[in-house]
Write an enzyme that holds these catalytic residues in place. Structure first.
Site, PDB file in Angstrom:
ATOM      1  N   HIS A 150       0.802  -1.216   0.000  1.00  0.00           N
ATOM      2  CA  HIS A 150       0.000   0.000   0.000  1.00  0.00           C
ATOM      3  C   HIS A 150       0.839   1.272   0.000  1.00  0.00           C
ATOM      4  CE1 HIS A 150      -4.532   0.691   0.949  1.00  0.00           C
ATOM      5  NE2 HIS A 150      -4.120   1.416  -0.076  1.00  0.00           N
ATOM      6  N   ASP A 173      -9.711  -0.856   4.019  1.00  0.00           N
ATOM      7  CA  ASP A 173      -8.513  -1.493   4.574  1.00  0.00           C
ATOM      8  C   ASP A 173      -8.810  -1.950   5.996  1.00  0.00           C
ATOM      9  OD1 ASP A 173      -5.833  -2.172   5.210  1.00  0.00           O
ATOM     10  OD2 ASP A 173      -5.040  -0.467   4.090  1.00  0.00           O
ATOM     11  N   HIS A 175      -6.403  -1.730   8.041  1.00  0.00           N
ATOM     12  CA  HIS A 175      -5.439  -0.890   8.742  1.00  0.00           C
ATOM     13  C   HIS A 175      -5.562   0.558   8.283  1.00  0.00           C
ATOM     14  CE1 HIS A 175      -3.837  -5.002   8.136  1.00  0.00           C
ATOM     15  NE2 HIS A 175      -3.519  -4.909   9.412  1.00  0.00           N
ATOM     16  N   ASP A 177      -2.977   2.715   8.072  1.00  0.00           N
ATOM     17  CA  ASP A 177      -1.789   3.095   7.290  1.00  0.00           C
ATOM     18  C   ASP A 177      -1.461   4.577   7.433  1.00  0.00           C
ATOM     19  OD1 ASP A 177      -1.668   0.487   6.455  1.00  0.00           O
ATOM     20  OD2 ASP A 177      -2.521   0.851   4.470  1.00  0.00           O
ATOM     21  N   HIS A 190       4.682   0.778   4.057  1.00  0.00           N
ATOM     22  CA  HIS A 190       3.305   0.468   3.666  1.00  0.00           C
ATOM     23  C   HIS A 190       2.317   0.683   4.806  1.00  0.00           C
ATOM     24  CE1 HIS A 190       3.427  -3.393   5.797  1.00  0.00           C
ATOM     25  NE2 HIS A 190       4.556  -3.672   5.177  1.00  0.00           N
ATOM     26  N   ASP A 280      -7.329  -2.264  -0.125  1.00  0.00           N
ATOM     27  CA  ASP A 280      -6.418  -3.308   0.340  1.00  0.00           C
ATOM     28  C   ASP A 280      -7.209  -4.595   0.467  1.00  0.00           C
ATOM     29  OD1 ASP A 280      -4.768  -5.019   1.951  1.00  0.00           O
ATOM     30  OD2 ASP A 280      -3.692  -3.264   2.705  1.00  0.00           O
ATOM     31  N   ASP A 282      -6.789  -7.028   2.252  1.00  0.00           N
ATOM     32  CA  ASP A 282      -6.963  -7.513   3.620  1.00  0.00           C
ATOM     33  C   ASP A 282      -8.142  -6.855   4.331  1.00  0.00           C
ATOM     34  OD1 ASP A 282      -6.160  -5.058   4.831  1.00  0.00           O
ATOM     35  OD2 ASP A 282      -4.100  -5.720   5.103  1.00  0.00           O
ATOM     36  N   GLU A 325      -1.857  -5.610  -2.069  1.00  0.00           N
ATOM     37  CA  GLU A 325      -1.572  -6.573  -1.011  1.00  0.00           C
ATOM     38  C   GLU A 325      -2.011  -8.008  -1.300  1.00  0.00           C
ATOM     39  OE1 GLU A 325       0.427  -6.000   1.323  1.00  0.00           O
ATOM     40  OE2 GLU A 325       0.403  -3.861   1.756  1.00  0.00           O
TER      41      GLU A 325
END
Length: 383
Positions: A150, A173, A175, A177, A190, A280, A282, A325
């Site tokens: 990312h 996402d 996360h 980030d 990332h 992302d 994830d 990712e």
């Protein structure tokens, strides 16, 4: 207000052919151990050529990773192998894959502050990526950038904002980030891209080697997170104290994904602003996307993820998309790798018009018989 637009690919509606899709493939944002796949022609010369009306080329940039566990650089190839181009073609999009972007190597890239990994490589690669995205967007293209990790969003959003300074960002996402180089515990860039992009954090981010070109280009009201469920303490502090809107998985459970998207659009695009979607893989639950570097349980269902991208498409305002990712090397089996790459294809395709009612090219009339039906007497004679 609930935004709903034409379900056709947004740029297909422009009959003059001035808008096209571009898909970039890049290389690693860090020094690559294997040679880059390199396209037959670089993006620059290709973009310089005039495009025939209604042609919709895609460029996918793969920009790759700083994960300590390698393999994220193979994500874009896995996504292509999962049938991305065929799927988009079935939506009526004419495609061109420009191949991998080639980044200038940095032979010696020491840690910054004894912690930050590959700063010069990531900074320079993002600078080059920003230039390419900027040229593509200013030429009327919509960019799909496949990674990779990312950190590539530093380049894609910076480049996009040069031509669309009023853009808004939807960041899907697990996360945030948004660690700064001074709050990160891992040193991986990332986990930090948003901090380089946000104007409000400009005085909190040191100038890393390779990053002198970056100018923060978005403000806190112009970004919304969806799907958060693993946020570091400094990131939580930033989200709360800088009034950054987010919808965690708890918020999605509480409100439902329809209400989350309605509120997202009400907050972001009241003035028909271009959307940059940074997705992302994830964000999904690991049962759906196991082949990724930092999976977190309790993520988006398939239906929630598709609803997000379908609704973004329906606004008619999607201008650029990152998909990052996917890491085939972290899959426990070939089936897991294929499932994750296939899910990425679904995300991209639904962002550009695939619907669960049927993701087909636009059908605007029914065929009629080429000759009249036989009369009853003719049928009896034939029988």
């Amino acid at each position: 207000m609930h935004w709903r637009g034409n379900r056709r690919c947004r740029l297909q509606r422009r009959e003059d052919g001035s808008g096209c899709f571009v898909l970039f493939n890049g290389c690693n944002l860090q020094p690559c151990r294997a040679p880059c796949a390199g396209s037959p022609g670089s993006l620059g010369p290709d973009l310089a050529q005039p495009l025939p009306p209604s042609r919709l080329p895609f460029v996918h940039p793969t920009a790759t990773g700083l994960e300590k566990r390698k393999g994220v650089e193979y994500g874009p190839a896995a996504i292509r192998e999962a049938g991305l181009m065929k799927r988009l073609s079935s939506l009526g999009c004419q495609l061109k894959d420009f191949g991998d972007l080639s980044f200038t190597p940095v032979p010696k890239d020491d840690l910054y502050n004894n912690l930050i990994v590959n700063p010069r490589s990531v900074g320079l690669a993002n600078q080059e990526l920003a230039e390419v995205v900027s040229r593509a967007v200013s030429s009327g293209y919509s960019c799909v950038t496949m990674g990779g990790d990312h950190s590539l969003a530093i380049g894609t959003i910076s480049g996009h904002a040069r031509h669309c300074p009023d853009l808004c960002v939807i960041w899907v996402d697990a996360h945030a980030d948004i660690n700064t180089p001074l709050t990160t515990s891992s040193g991986n860039l990332h986990g930090q891209p948003v901090s380089f992009l946000l104007r409000e954090l400009q005085d909190k981010v040191p100038q890393l080697p390779g990053f002198s070109w970056i100018k923060p280009c978005i403000s806190s009201p112009n970004i919304i997170y969806i799907g958060l469920r693993d946020v570091d303490p400094p990131e939580h502090f930033i989200l709360k104290n800088y009034d950054i809107q987010y919808f965690s998985m708890r918020d999605i459970d509480r409100l439902g994904i329809q209400k989350v998207m309605e509120q997202t659009f009400d907050l972001l695009i009241g003035k028909q602003r271009p959307i940059h979607l940074s997705f992302d893989i994830d964000a999904f639950d690991p049962t759906l996307a196991p082949a990724t570097g930092t999976p977190v349980v309790g993520g988006l269902t398939y239906r929630e993820g598709m609803y997000i991208t379908e609704e973004i498409h329906n606004t008619g305002l999607l201008s650029a998309l990152d998909l990052v990712e996917v890491n085939p090397q972290l899959a426990a089996s070939e089936e897991e790798a294929k499932a994750t790459a296939g899910l990425a294809v679904d995300v991209i395709a639904s962002s550009f018009g695939q619907t669960r009612e049927g993701g087909h090219i636009v059908y605007d009339h029914l065929p009629t018989p080429s000759s009249p039906d036989e009369s009853e007497s003719e049928e009896r004679v034939r029988i």
